[in-house]
Design a protein around this motif. Sequence first.
Motif, mmCIF file in Angstrom:
data_model
loop_
_atom_site.group_PDB
_atom_site.id
_atom_site.type_symbol
_atom_site.label_atom_id
_atom_site.label_comp_id
_atom_site.label_asym_id
_atom_site.label_seq_id
_atom_site.Cartn_x
_atom_site.Cartn_y
_atom_site.Cartn_z
ATOM 1 N N ALA A 77 49.838 14.653 -38.325
ATOM 2 C CA ALA A 77 49.416 15.863 -39.055
ATOM 3 C C ALA A 77 48.284 16.555 -38.321
ATOM 4 C CB ALA A 77 48.991 15.506 -40.469
ATOM 5 N N LYS A 128 52.438 20.469 -46.801
ATOM 6 C CA LYS A 128 53.555 20.090 -47.668
ATOM 7 C C LYS A 128 54.160 18.739 -47.300
ATOM 8 C CE LYS A 128 55.229 24.660 -48.960
ATOM 9 N NZ LYS A 128 56.334 25.628 -48.801
ATOM 10 N N GLU A 129 54.005 18.332 -46.051
ATOM 11 C CA GLU A 129 54.599 17.081 -45.604
ATOM 12 C C GLU A 129 53.780 15.897 -46.099
ATOM 13 O OE1 GLU A 129 55.691 17.049 -41.484
ATOM 14 O OE2 GLU A 129 56.141 19.181 -41.520
ATOM 15 N N ASP A 130 54.444 14.754 -46.206
ATOM 16 C CA ASP A 130 53.804 13.545 -46.719
ATOM 17 C C ASP A 130 53.217 12.744 -45.557
ATOM 18 O OD1 ASP A 130 53.006 11.605 -48.513
ATOM 19 O OD2 ASP A 130 54.915 10.530 -48.405
ATOM 20 N N TYR A 131 51.904 12.620 -45.538
ATOM 21 C CA TYR A 131 51.232 11.851 -44.504
ATOM 22 C C TYR A 131 50.455 10.720 -45.147
ATOM 23 C CZ TYR A 131 52.344 15.730 -41.449
ATOM 24 O OH TYR A 131 53.016 16.689 -40.736
ATOM 25 N N ASN A 147 52.714 24.593 -44.240
ATOM 26 C CA ASN A 147 53.838 23.735 -43.843
ATOM 27 C C ASN A 147 53.378 22.325 -43.513
ATOM 28 O OD1 ASN A 147 55.672 25.804 -44.223
ATOM 29 N ND2 ASN A 147 55.611 26.452 -42.089
#
Length: 90
Positions: free
Chosen positions: A82, A71-74, A68
Motif C-alpha cells: 500500500a 479501498k483495498e484490504d491491507y 483506490n
Amino acid sequence: MKKLKQKGQGMTEYIIIVALIAVSAIGVYSFFGQTIRNQVAGLSAEMSGQDSDTQISAAQQSATDANNVAKEDYNLGNYNEAANKSAAGN
C-alpha cells in the motif's frame, strides 16, 4: 515521593498520545499529501489571478488514486504494498 511518580506517569501518557497522533498524521499525509499539495497549488494560482484547471485536475486524480489504495484490504503482511502504491501514485 509518590507525587513525583504520578507526575512522571502523566507525562509518559501525554508523550504516548502525542506519538500516536504524529504517526496517524504521517499516515494520512502519505496517502493524501499529493492531493493536499495540488489543492493548495490551485488555490495559490487562483489567488494570483491565474487559471488553476491543471492543479484542480491533478488534485482530483490524486484523490482518486488515494481512494483506490484506501479501498483495498491491507494488513501488516502487505502494508508495504500500500505504501508503495501510494508513493507511486503521488
